[in-house]
Design an enzyme around this catalytic site. Structure first.
Site, short mmCIF file in Angstrom:
data_model
loop_
_atom_site.label_atom_id
_atom_site.label_comp_id
_atom_site.label_asym_id
_atom_site.label_seq_id
_atom_site.Cartn_x
_atom_site.Cartn_y
_atom_site.Cartn_z
N LYS A 28 0.83 -1.22 0.00
CA LYS A 28 0.00 0.00 0.00
C LYS A 28 0.86 1.25 0.00
CE LYS A 28 -2.88 0.66 3.60
NZ LYS A 28 -2.56 1.92 4.31
N SER A 29 1.87 1.28 0.85
CA SER A 29 2.72 2.48 0.93
C SER A 29 3.40 2.76 -0.40
CB SER A 29 3.81 2.28 1.99
OG SER A 29 3.24 2.21 3.27
N SER A 174 7.10 9.26 12.07
CA SER A 174 6.02 9.18 11.09
C SER A 174 6.56 9.31 9.68
CB SER A 174 4.98 10.26 11.35
OG SER A 174 4.08 10.32 10.24
N GLN A 176 4.68 9.33 7.16
CA GLN A 176 3.75 10.21 6.43
C GLN A 176 4.20 11.66 6.55
OE1 GLN A 176 -0.11 9.26 8.01
NE2 GLN A 176 -0.13 7.23 7.07
N ASP A 327 2.01 -0.92 11.94
CA ASP A 327 0.69 -1.39 11.52
C ASP A 327 0.40 -2.82 11.94
OD1 ASP A 327 0.08 1.04 10.34
OD2 ASP A 327 0.92 0.46 8.40
N LYS A 354 -4.25 6.05 14.70
CA LYS A 354 -4.38 5.39 13.39
C LYS A 354 -5.84 5.48 12.93
CE LYS A 354 -0.09 4.37 12.96
NZ LYS A 354 0.69 5.05 11.94
N ARG A 358 -6.07 2.01 18.04
CA ARG A 358 -5.91 0.55 17.86
C ARG A 358 -5.62 -0.18 19.16
NH1 ARG A 358 -2.86 0.50 11.91
NH2 ARG A 358 -4.83 0.47 10.75
#
Ligand code: S3P
Length: 450
Positions: A28-29, A174, A176, A327, A354, A358
């Protein structure tokens, strides 16, 4: 609610062993980044093995809204005609990133150094997540953001028409945030520098280098210092996306906890910034081997073989490993429930922001199944009940989180009584073939009677 409307509950029950080959989808990344950088190169980038999950499709649609041409040719083959660095145009409407934190945060970076306004939104999960962690560093380039309270979506980002480069030390681990800053730096003159204390996934750096940008990473006492020269001409690429280790985690962990199982998960990307779960499982005593280790497209790859492992023991997961398996904690907590002894997971505050919280979601699900979970703001601990020792017999909430939904279902494959997840819809964001893949291995998944 599922991504497609009405909630779709799904039940997992214990059955025979899982066996066979599990061909999981693309990473996905890497898929998000392939579309984004393809859209910022001049000419045609060709991609194979793209994850056709909702999150990535939403990023593809955003690229079209910004002026790139994105075409699907079937079976994970896509092409992107890019507009060149600095070539995005103002989108005609709101960009809806659905459930995807990666999508929205990377996109904000990419548009922050373009002189137009972009409005972003997403589903209820995404609209509850913090965006200040990205808009703050993007302000250093000259971008301005106006969002809801706490900087949450919907949010409008007014990009800098005359951007300046930035130097930024990420306050939390992070990828992101790091990637948003680097993508903004692409259209700023001069050097943009990101410093991260702990290494997070480095797909952006690797792929930027592949597209011809001058990007260098140096290990220093401050941490990893990543320097990007702005305004490069990105050259289109042929990208073969490796299979996602975060998706591989589900059939691997299911095989470890379901009696008699033996599953091969071929061609999995084992970038060290992503492989922390597999290392942890091996420390727990899992029968997990890497077969035919090799390199493909600049990323280490191997076939994973997982067999039922009745003698796993709880471990303390070192906090410095957290970024490389961030994750995977939900599914690790499921394996921990079937191990002997305690599994400690310190340094995991990021799990609370997230797709849902979680730690709380898994504490509720495991607790309902009869497993003791203790938690604090940045840690949690699961007390294992040993193989065959978990009762199950409950319904757990997915909370719009694909990884919670899949973790609950893997749990139910080995509990004495079945487990139901209230909505399996979110699974389509990252692993659209999860259900047929798992039932193909012999898993008992069924829709509960209404
Ligand atoms: C991702 C980074 C991680 C991870 C997410 C994908 C990425 O998020 O949880 O699923 O592709 O950069 P953070 O950057 O918030 O840790």
């Amino acid at each position: 609610m599922s991504a497609h409307g009405a909630p779709a509950p799904l039940t997992a029950r214990r059955g025979g062993p899982l066996s066979g080959i599990a061909e999981v989808p693309g990473d996905k990344s890497i898929s998000h980044r392939a579309l984004l950088l393809g859209a910022m190169a001049v000419g045609e980038t060709r991609i194979t093995g793209l994850l056709e999950g909702q999150d990535v499709l939403d990023t593809g649609r955003a690229m079209v809204a910004l002026g790139a041409e994105v075409t699907g040719h079937g079976a994970g083959r896509w092409s992107v005609h890019g507009v060149g660095t600095g070539g995005f145009r103002e989108p005609g409407g709101v960009i809806d990133c659905g459930n995807s934190g990666t999508g929205v945060r990377l996109l904000m970076g990419a548009v922050a150094t373009h002189g137009f306004a972009t409005t972003f939104t997403g589903d209820a999960s995404l609209c509850s997540r913090p965006m200040g962690r990205v808009t703050e560093p993007l302000a250093l380039f000259g971008a301005r953001a106006v969002g809801r309270s706490g900087g949450r979506l919907p949010l409008t980002l007014v990009g800098a028409a005359d951007p300046v480069p930035a130097r930024y030390a990420t306050p939390m681990p992070s990828a992101q945030v790091k990637s948003a800053v680097l993508l903004a730096g692409l259209n700023a003159p001069g050097e943009t520098v990101v410093i991260e204390r702990e290494a997070t996934r480095d797909h952006t750096e690797r792929m930027l280098a592949g597209f011809g940008a001058a990007v260098a990473t140096e290990a220093t006492a401050e941490g990893r210092v990543i320097t990007l020269q702005g305004q490069p001409e990105l050259r289109p690429q042929e990208i073969a996306v490796p299979r996602d280790p975060s998706s591989a985690a589900f059939p691997v962990c299911a095989a470890l906890v379901v009696e008699g199982s033996d599953v091969l998960v071929p061609n999995i990307g084992l970038n060290p910034t992503r492989a922390g779960l597999f290392e942890t499982l091996r420390e727990m005593g899992a029968d997990l081997t890497y077969e035919s280790p090799r390199e493909e497209g600049g990323e280490p790859v191997a076939d994973l073989r997982a067999r039922f492992s009745p003698e796993m023991r709880g471990v303390r997961v070192p906090p410095e490993r957290a970024a490389s398996m961030i994750d995977e904690y939900p599914i690790l907590s499921v394996v921990a429930a079937f191990a002997e002894g305690v599994t400690d997971m310190p340094g995991t505050a990021e799990l609370r922001v997230k797709e849902c919280d979680r730690i709380d979601a898994m504490a509720q699900a495991l607790g309902a199944a009869g497993v003791d979970v203790a938690e604090g703001p940045d840690w949690w601990r699961v007390t294992g009940r040993g193989p065959g020792g978990v009762r199950g017999g409950a319904t757990a909430a997915a909370r719009l989180d694909h990884r919670i939904a899949m973790s609950v279902l893997v749990l139910g494959l080995a509990t004495r009584e079945p487990m139901t997840v209230d909505d399996a819809g979110p699974i389509s964001t990252s692993f659209p073939i999860f259900e047929p893949l798992m039932t193909g291995l012999g898993a008992q998944l069924e829709r509960p009677a209404p």
